[in-house]
Scaffold this motif. Structure first.
Motif, PDB file in Angstrom:
ATOM      1  N   THR A   1      -0.907  11.964 -17.875  1.00  0.00           N
ATOM      2  CA  THR A   1      -2.245  11.127 -17.104  1.00  0.00           C
ATOM      3  C   THR A   1      -3.526  12.125 -17.367  1.00  0.00           C
ATOM      4  O   THR A   1      -3.411  13.568 -17.204  1.00  0.00           O
ATOM      5  CB  THR A   1      -2.114  10.968 -15.624  1.00  0.00           C
ATOM      6  N   THR A   2      -4.650  11.480 -18.034  1.00  0.00           N
ATOM      7  CA  THR A   2      -5.964  12.318 -18.336  1.00  0.00           C
ATOM      8  C   THR A   2      -6.661  12.148 -17.128  1.00  0.00           C
ATOM      9  O   THR A   2      -6.817  10.934 -16.602  1.00  0.00           O
ATOM     10  CB  THR A   2      -6.188  11.893 -19.510  1.00  0.00           C
ATOM     11  N   PRO A   3      -7.848  12.789 -17.196  1.00  0.00           N
ATOM     12  CA  PRO A   3      -8.924  12.652 -16.163  1.00  0.00           C
ATOM     13  C   PRO A   3      -9.378  11.111 -16.295  1.00  0.00           C
ATOM     14  O   PRO A   3      -9.922  10.499 -15.514  1.00  0.00           O
ATOM     15  CB  PRO A   3      -9.961  13.527 -16.517  1.00  0.00           C
ATOM     16  N   GLU A   4      -9.511  10.492 -17.667  1.00  0.00           N
ATOM     17  CA  GLU A   4     -10.185   9.440 -17.783  1.00  0.00           C
ATOM     18  C   GLU A   4      -9.159   8.277 -17.555  1.00  0.00           C
ATOM     19  O   GLU A   4      -9.383   7.160 -16.841  1.00  0.00           O
ATOM     20  CB  GLU A   4     -10.296   9.118 -19.614  1.00  0.00           C
ATOM     21  N   ILE A   5      -7.957   8.671 -17.509  1.00  0.00           N
ATOM     22  CA  ILE A   5      -6.960   7.419 -16.913  1.00  0.00           C
ATOM     23  C   ILE A   5      -7.187   7.414 -15.527  1.00  0.00           C
ATOM     24  O   ILE A   5      -7.196   6.327 -14.771  1.00  0.00           O
ATOM     25  CB  ILE A   5      -5.511   7.611 -17.131  1.00  0.00           C
ATOM     26  N   LEU A   6      -7.160   8.737 -14.582  1.00  0.00           N
ATOM     27  CA  LEU A   6      -7.361   8.724 -13.386  1.00  0.00           C
ATOM     28  C   LEU A   6      -8.674   7.882 -12.816  1.00  0.00           C
ATOM     29  O   LEU A   6      -8.807   7.138 -11.957  1.00  0.00           O
ATOM     30  CB  LEU A   6      -7.179  10.126 -12.990  1.00  0.00           C
ATOM     31  N   LYS A   7      -9.818   8.256 -13.631  1.00  0.00           N
ATOM     32  CA  LYS A   7     -11.235   7.728 -13.193  1.00  0.00           C
ATOM     33  C   LYS A   7     -10.824   5.926 -13.220  1.00  0.00           C
ATOM     34  O   LYS A   7     -11.559   5.349 -12.562  1.00  0.00           O
ATOM     35  CB  LYS A   7     -12.056   8.120 -14.308  1.00  0.00           C
ATOM     36  N   SER A   8     -10.233   5.559 -14.280  1.00  0.00           N
ATOM     37  CA  SER A   8     -10.028   4.391 -14.513  1.00  0.00           C
ATOM     38  C   SER A   8      -9.219   3.482 -13.214  1.00  0.00           C
ATOM     39  O   SER A   8      -9.552   2.609 -12.448  1.00  0.00           O
ATOM     40  CB  SER A   8      -9.384   3.646 -15.683  1.00  0.00           C
ATOM     41  N   GLN A   9      -8.205   4.308 -12.735  1.00  0.00           N
ATOM     42  CA  GLN A   9      -7.422   4.091 -11.524  1.00  0.00           C
ATOM     43  C   GLN A   9      -8.347   4.042 -10.234  1.00  0.00           C
ATOM     44  O   GLN A   9      -7.903   3.273  -9.452  1.00  0.00           O
ATOM     45  CB  GLN A   9      -6.062   5.032 -11.570  1.00  0.00           C
ATOM     46  N   LEU A  10      -9.210   4.910 -10.156  1.00  0.00           N
ATOM     47  CA  LEU A  10     -10.047   5.025  -9.157  1.00  0.00           C
ATOM     48  C   LEU A  10     -11.007   4.081  -9.165  1.00  0.00           C
ATOM     49  O   LEU A  10     -11.429   3.673  -8.016  1.00  0.00           O
ATOM     50  CB  LEU A  10     -10.605   6.585  -8.902  1.00  0.00           C
ATOM     51  N   GLN A  11     -11.578   3.378 -10.047  1.00  0.00           N
ATOM     52  CA  GLN A  11     -12.472   2.621 -10.397  1.00  0.00           C
ATOM     53  C   GLN A  11     -11.882   1.178  -9.987  1.00  0.00           C
ATOM     54  O   GLN A  11     -12.329   0.409  -9.029  1.00  0.00           O
ATOM     55  CB  GLN A  11     -13.092   2.330 -11.774  1.00  0.00           C
TER      56      GLN A  11
ATOM     57  N   TRP B   1      -4.257   4.221  -5.127  1.00  0.00           N
ATOM     58  CA  TRP B   1      -4.715   5.562  -5.907  1.00  0.00           C
ATOM     59  C   TRP B   1      -5.653   6.607  -5.298  1.00  0.00           C
ATOM     60  O   TRP B   1      -5.768   7.793  -5.405  1.00  0.00           O
ATOM     61  CB  TRP B   1      -4.957   4.955  -7.482  1.00  0.00           C
ATOM     62  N   ASP B   2      -6.806   5.970  -4.771  1.00  0.00           N
ATOM     63  CA  ASP B   2      -7.688   6.999  -3.939  1.00  0.00           C
ATOM     64  C   ASP B   2      -7.097   7.596  -2.571  1.00  0.00           C
ATOM     65  O   ASP B   2      -7.754   8.495  -2.533  1.00  0.00           O
ATOM     66  CB  ASP B   2      -8.997   6.061  -3.761  1.00  0.00           C
ATOM     67  N   LEU B   3      -5.814   7.232  -2.319  1.00  0.00           N
ATOM     68  CA  LEU B   3      -5.195   7.731  -1.168  1.00  0.00           C
ATOM     69  C   LEU B   3      -4.277   8.995  -1.885  1.00  0.00           C
ATOM     70  O   LEU B   3      -4.051   9.926  -1.155  1.00  0.00           O
ATOM     71  CB  LEU B   3      -4.293   6.996  -0.428  1.00  0.00           C
ATOM     72  N   MET B   4      -3.732   8.715  -3.183  1.00  0.00           N
ATOM     73  CA  MET B   4      -2.721   9.564  -3.628  1.00  0.00           C
ATOM     74  C   MET B   4      -3.455  10.706  -4.552  1.00  0.00           C
ATOM     75  O   MET B   4      -2.874  11.865  -4.440  1.00  0.00           O
ATOM     76  CB  MET B   4      -1.875   8.881  -4.455  1.00  0.00           C
ATOM     77  N   ALA B   5      -4.504  10.413  -5.234  1.00  0.00           N
ATOM     78  CA  ALA B   5      -5.197  11.440  -6.029  1.00  0.00           C
ATOM     79  C   ALA B   5      -5.457  12.807  -5.774  1.00  0.00           C
ATOM     80  O   ALA B   5      -5.504  13.611  -6.580  1.00  0.00           O
ATOM     81  CB  ALA B   5      -6.329  10.606  -6.693  1.00  0.00           C
TER      82      ALA B   5
ATOM     83  N   LEU C   1       0.783  -1.235   0.076  1.00  0.00           N
ATOM     84  CA  LEU C   1      -0.027   0.035  -0.010  1.00  0.00           C
ATOM     85  C   LEU C   1       0.938   1.324   0.048  1.00  0.00           C
ATOM     86  O   LEU C   1       1.736   1.499   0.812  1.00  0.00           O
ATOM     87  CB  LEU C   1      -0.845   0.153   1.210  1.00  0.00           C
ATOM     88  N   GLU C   2       0.374   2.346  -0.783  1.00  0.00           N
ATOM     89  CA  GLU C   2       1.264   3.487  -0.828  1.00  0.00           C
ATOM     90  C   GLU C   2       0.094   4.550  -0.192  1.00  0.00           C
ATOM     91  O   GLU C   2      -0.694   5.052  -0.888  1.00  0.00           O
ATOM     92  CB  GLU C   2       1.628   3.963  -2.268  1.00  0.00           C
ATOM     93  N   ASP C   3       0.502   4.892   1.162  1.00  0.00           N
ATOM     94  CA  ASP C   3      -0.500   5.993   1.822  1.00  0.00           C
ATOM     95  C   ASP C   3       0.302   7.061   2.073  1.00  0.00           C
ATOM     96  O   ASP C   3       1.135   7.051   2.941  1.00  0.00           O
ATOM     97  CB  ASP C   3      -1.075   5.362   3.087  1.00  0.00           C
ATOM     98  N   PRO C   4       0.225   8.240   1.285  1.00  0.00           N
ATOM     99  CA  PRO C   4       0.990   9.511   1.351  1.00  0.00           C
ATOM    100  C   PRO C   4       0.858   9.916   2.795  1.00  0.00           C
ATOM    101  O   PRO C   4       2.128  10.271   3.293  1.00  0.00           O
ATOM    102  CB  PRO C   4       0.179  10.245   0.507  1.00  0.00           C
TER     103      PRO C   4
END
Length: 304
Positions: A155-165, A226-230, A81-84
């Motif tokens: 990174t685009t918003p679409e890429i980030l959305k897929s990572q958050l999914q 990713w939902d911790l980093m975003a 886990l990567e937790d900032p």
């Protein structure tokens, strides 16, 4: 480099595994000045932090390196886990550990963050006044990286959305038991990086070759990271460091140079970017004589 002492200390509920280095006998007397050296994302203490410890102990500094919570030899579940915010807590807990060591002058503690920890180190020092000086090498803010990319704009918003999914599916797996694939940031073999962007080939040339390969550094991360980093932002409050100093070292060939430039732009004086000629991001992991000398000069000036 002196033979390090294996040590442990707590960061929240996790016991972290660290290496405590005393200066060489031949080194100048720094009156107990100590530097915490924090590792990159998906890395461990025996890689780039040990390289900088070699230079800094020769220059007379006590050094502490450690594996972040959830990674390497340190405790913490889920693994990888990567937790900032926990990474920042690790640095603050490392300061507390050093203050408890009789060899350390508690008024002379600095931190050096490498890559992702080049974001965590300033963030920790913004509110932890026990940290007297901050240096970074090849700094990256993982939040900015999640939003904008390792190379700016990749990174685009679409890429980030897929990572958050994927992060959401990872969290749901705690209930469903459905296996979610771990994220491999690099291919297993260096030759398989040939078709990747130059910045990832640069990283693979370190992590996937004898330069830096280590069995405990798997270069993997679980999707819920990713939902911790975003929405993390390492540098937005860098002005809070002043009047304590900030040094950010990067290279002319580093794809991440822009992070250091942005980090210093958001700071007040004294703050400086040092750009080393011909150095890539990964070069700053192990070709550290020049970068290490800059750090030694910096900490020698401010940890007094």
């Amino acid at each position: 480099m002196s033979t390090p002492e294996n040590v442990t200390f707590l960061s929240r509920e996790c016991r972290l595994a660290g290496l405590f280095f005393l200066p060489l006998d031949s080194a100048p007397n720094r009156d107990g000045a100590a530097v915490i050296i924090a590792h990159p994302w998906t890395s461990i203490k025996e890689q780039s932090p040990a390289n900088y410890a070699r230079v800094l102990t020769k220059a007379g500094f006590i050094c502490l390196t450690y594996d972040a919570a959830y990674q390497g030899e340190s405790e913490g579940e889920p693994r990888n886990l990567e937790d900032p915010y926990h990474r920042v807590e690790d640095i603050k807990c490392a300061v507390t550990y050093l203050i408890g060591r009789k060899e350390v002058n508690s008024d002379k503690i600095g931190v050096l963050g490498i890559c992702a920890s080049g974001g965590y180190a300033p963030f920790a020092a913004q509110t932890d006044l026990r940290i007297k000086a901050v240096a970074t090498s090849a700094a990256v803010c993982v939040g900015t990286m999640a939003r904008r990319g390792f190379d700016q704009g990749t990174t685009t918003p679409e890429i980030l959305k897929s990572q958050l999914q994927a992060a959401a599916a990872d969290r749901n797996s705690d209930l469903t038991g459905h296996k979610v694939d771990i994220v491999h940031l690099l291919p297993e073999k260096f030759e398989d990086a040939a078709g990747l962007p130059a910045s990832f080939q640069d990283l693979a040339s370190y992590y996937r070759t004898p330069r830096g390969n280590h069995p405990r550094a798997t270069n993997t991360s679980i999707p819920r990271s990713w939902d911790l980093m975003a929405n993390f932002d390492a540098f937005v409050f860098n002005d809070m460091l002043s009047p304590r100093p900030l040094l950010m070292i990067t290279g002319t060939m580093a794809a991440t140079k822009w992070y250091s430039e942005e980090g210093v732009k958001k700071a007040k004086q004294p703050a400086e970017v040092v750009v080393l000629e011909g150095m890539t991001h990964a070069d700053l992991y192990d070709k550290v004589d020049e970068a290490g000398a800059k750090c030694a000069e910096f900490f020698g000036k401010y940890l007094i």
